[in-house]
Design a protein around this motif. Structure first.
Motif, mmCIF file in Angstrom:
data_model
loop_
_atom_site.group_PDB
_atom_site.id
_atom_site.type_symbol
_atom_site.label_atom_id
_atom_site.label_comp_id
_atom_site.label_asym_id
_atom_site.label_seq_id
_atom_site.Cartn_x
_atom_site.Cartn_y
_atom_site.Cartn_z
ATOM 1 N N GLU A 180 0.841 -1.194 0.000
ATOM 2 C CA GLU A 180 0.000 0.000 0.000
ATOM 3 C C GLU A 180 0.879 1.249 0.000
ATOM 4 N N ALA A 181 0.520 2.191 -0.849
ATOM 5 C CA ALA A 181 1.181 3.498 -0.809
ATOM 6 C C ALA A 181 0.092 4.559 -0.770
ATOM 7 N N PHE A 182 0.244 5.490 0.150
ATOM 8 C CA PHE A 182 -0.682 6.624 0.234
ATOM 9 C C PHE A 182 0.166 7.873 0.466
ATOM 10 N N LEU A 183 0.222 8.721 -0.548
ATOM 11 C CA LEU A 183 1.006 9.952 -0.404
ATOM 12 C C LEU A 183 0.107 11.158 -0.623
ATOM 13 N N PHE A 184 0.354 12.197 0.132
ATOM 14 C CA PHE A 184 -0.377 13.446 -0.079
ATOM 15 C C PHE A 184 0.603 14.602 -0.177
ATOM 16 N N LEU A 185 0.180 15.598 -0.926
ATOM 17 C CA LEU A 185 1.008 16.786 -1.130
ATOM 18 C C LEU A 185 0.342 17.964 -0.431
ATOM 19 N N LEU A 186 1.070 18.597 0.467
ATOM 20 C CA LEU A 186 0.548 19.789 1.148
ATOM 21 C C LEU A 186 1.284 21.006 0.611
ATOM 22 N N SER A 187 0.529 22.002 0.228
ATOM 23 C CA SER A 187 1.148 23.207 -0.332
ATOM 24 C C SER A 187 0.263 24.408 0.015
ATOM 25 N N PRO A 188 0.632 25.613 -0.430
ATOM 26 C CA PRO A 188 -0.182 26.786 -0.062
ATOM 27 C C PRO A 188 -1.546 26.844 -0.745
ATOM 28 N N CYS A 189 -1.882 25.883 -1.603
ATOM 29 C CA CYS A 189 -3.232 25.910 -2.171
ATOM 30 C C CYS A 189 -3.819 24.499 -2.231
ATOM 31 N N GLY A 190 -5.151 24.416 -2.278
ATOM 32 C CA GLY A 190 -5.790 23.109 -2.321
ATOM 33 C C GLY A 190 -6.994 23.068 -1.405
ATOM 34 N N LYS A 191 -7.322 21.864 -0.902
ATOM 35 C CA LYS A 191 -8.477 21.753 -0.011
ATOM 36 C C LYS A 191 -8.045 21.722 1.451
ATOM 37 N N LYS A 192 -9.001 21.867 2.315
ATOM 38 C CA LYS A 192 -8.754 21.991 3.754
ATOM 39 C C LYS A 192 -7.823 20.888 4.293
ATOM 40 N N TYR A 193 -6.871 21.296 5.128
ATOM 41 C CA TYR A 193 -5.929 20.330 5.694
ATOM 42 C C TYR A 193 -5.980 20.346 7.220
ATOM 43 N N ASN A 194 -6.123 19.187 7.789
ATOM 44 C CA ASN A 194 -5.878 18.957 9.215
ATOM 45 C C ASN A 194 -5.836 17.431 9.397
ATOM 46 N N LYS A 195 -5.600 16.976 10.594
ATOM 47 C CA LYS A 195 -5.477 15.537 10.850
ATOM 48 C C LYS A 195 -6.727 14.778 10.383
ATOM 49 N N GLY A 196 -7.877 15.330 10.697
ATOM 50 C CA GLY A 196 -9.152 14.678 10.338
ATOM 51 C C GLY A 196 -9.329 14.548 8.833
ATOM 52 N N GLU A 197 -8.942 15.605 8.096
ATOM 53 C CA GLU A 197 -9.085 15.567 6.635
ATOM 54 C C GLU A 197 -8.135 14.528 6.031
ATOM 55 N N ILE A 198 -6.935 14.410 6.600
ATOM 56 C CA ILE A 198 -5.979 13.405 6.101
ATOM 57 C C ILE A 198 -6.554 12.006 6.362
ATOM 58 N N GLU A 199 -7.112 11.818 7.555
ATOM 59 C CA GLU A 199 -7.726 10.510 7.864
ATOM 60 C C GLU A 199 -8.862 10.212 6.883
ATOM 61 N N LYS A 200 -9.629 11.253 6.589
ATOM 62 C CA LYS A 200 -10.782 11.087 5.693
ATOM 63 C C LYS A 200 -10.335 10.649 4.293
ATOM 64 N N VAL A 201 -9.326 11.332 3.727
ATOM 65 C CA VAL A 201 -8.914 10.958 2.367
ATOM 66 C C VAL A 201 -8.203 9.600 2.374
ATOM 67 N N TYR A 202 -7.504 9.291 3.457
ATOM 68 C CA TYR A 202 -6.852 7.974 3.541
ATOM 69 C C TYR A 202 -7.910 6.865 3.580
ATOM 70 N N ASN A 203 -8.967 7.093 4.334
ATOM 71 C CA ASN A 203 -9.985 6.050 4.519
ATOM 72 C C ASN A 203 -10.962 5.905 3.341
ATOM 73 N N GLN A 204 -10.827 6.793 2.351
ATOM 74 C CA GLN A 204 -11.693 6.695 1.167
ATOM 75 C C GLN A 204 -11.619 5.308 0.521
ATOM 76 N N HIS A 205 -10.432 4.724 0.566
ATOM 77 C CA HIS A 205 -10.240 3.430 -0.105
ATOM 78 C C HIS A 205 -9.908 2.320 0.884
ATOM 79 N N LYS A 206 -10.412 2.471 2.066
ATOM 80 C CA LYS A 206 -10.116 1.521 3.135
ATOM 81 C C LYS A 206 -10.549 0.096 2.776
ATOM 82 N N TYR A 207 -11.688 -0.022 2.133
ATOM 83 C CA TYR A 207 -12.234 -1.367 1.900
ATOM 84 C C TYR A 207 -12.026 -1.860 0.467
ATOM 85 N N ILE A 208 -11.056 -1.260 -0.236
ATOM 86 C CA ILE A 208 -10.804 -1.698 -1.623
ATOM 87 C C ILE A 208 -9.639 -2.680 -1.650
#
Lengths: 208, 84
Positions: A180-208
């Motif tokens: 499994e590889a899960f990488l995210f890019l944080l920069s000065p633009c994009g969608k909301k970032y915090n611990k919860g949002e990272i968990e949310k995008v990580y868990n999008q494919h939890k059951y795949i």
């Protein structure tokens, strides 16, 4: 001081590649990580021959970072300001086993330098840094499971102490049962970032 | 010598994981490092191991490596002269 946002994220597991939550590649014909990674490489066509010299986990990290950064103009940032923060649970155990096998053969002690060089997980950070000529802060954490809190704490510390302005972070793991590889890019633009949002995008494919 | 050169090409492709490359893609006179095959320092170590494992030749002085590993042709000449 500005703020950090989730610019992009990429998830590779079970013969599938998801970019920003959307399926961008899958290959159900292959049943092993080796041909799958080759298949992704052929699809992506990055023309980077160093790929073939990497061990499997570095190939996985490299391909995930290629997807993540393919449309990103990193030249807009100072290369010293781009940090890489990765994590996994199994370190480089598969390559460690390969190395052990290579030195246990009967008929001589011939350790392979090209296998040995991959027996540390931060080599993945090295491969991504070499590919994009990055020179920023880096860290690799070994933890039992993907831990958004651990990563975001470290990232936030680096950001608040002005050690880095852009982050490539996540989880890259291979063991005998799965990859499994899960990488995210944080920069000065994009969608909301915090611990919860990272968990949310990580868990999008939890059951795949 | 030609036979040895062909064998070396196959061994180098295998040992250095030069996937997608066929023996006929390699010019035996071409530089192995920098331009040509574009090998790196880890590959150099791998070639030293290959010489010892496959041909029983130990390269004692690392400085000699520059001459020996200039091309596949120079490797083959060195093997012919030094193999016991």
């Amino acid at each position: 001081m500005g703020k950090l946002f989730i610019n992009k994220y990429c998830h590779i597991k079970n013969n599938k590649v998801f970019l920003d939550g959307k399926l961008v590649f899958s290959d159900d014909e292959v049943h092993d990580i080796k041909p799958f990674l080759k298949s992704v490489y052929r699809f992506l066509k990055p023309a980077y021959n160093k790929f073939f010299k990497m061990d499997e986990i570095s190939k996985l990290a490299y391909l995930c970072s290629e997807y993540l950064l393919q449309d990103v103009d990193l030249s807009a940032f100072n290369k010293d300001d781009i940090a890489i923060v990765l994590s996994n649970s199994d370190s480089t155990s598969i390559t460690d086993q390969n190395h052990q096998n290579s030195i246990s053969k009967e008929g001589g002690f011939f350790p392979s330098p090209s296998i040995f060089v991959y027996t540390l997980p931060n080599i993945m950070i090295g491969e991504i840094s070499i590919r994009h000529k990055l020179k920023g802060e880096n860290a690799f954490f070994i933890v039992e499971n993907f831990d958004a809190g651990l990563l975001t704490n470290h990232i936030n510390n680096l950001y608040l102490t002005r050690k880095a302005k852009v982050f490539i972070a996540g989880w890259v793991n291979i063991n005998n049962d799965s990859y499994e590889a899960f990488l995210f890019l944080l920069s000065p633009c994009g969608k909301k970032y915090n611990k919860g949002e990272i968990e949310k995008v990580y868990n999008q494919h939890k059951y795949i | 010598m030609d036979e040895l050169i062909e064998k070396l090409k196959i061994q180098i492709i295998e040992q250095l994981n030069l996937e997608d490359m066929e023996p006929e893609d390699i010019n035996a006179k071409e530089p192995l490092f920098g331009e040509g095959l574009g090998l790196d320092s880890i590959d150099a170590l791998e070639l030293i191991v290959l010489m010892e494992k496959e041909y029983g030749i130990k390269i004692q002085n690392p400085k000699d490596g520059q001459k020996i590993f200039r091309s596949i042709e120079t490797m083959a000449s060195y093997i012919q002269m030094n193999q016991k």
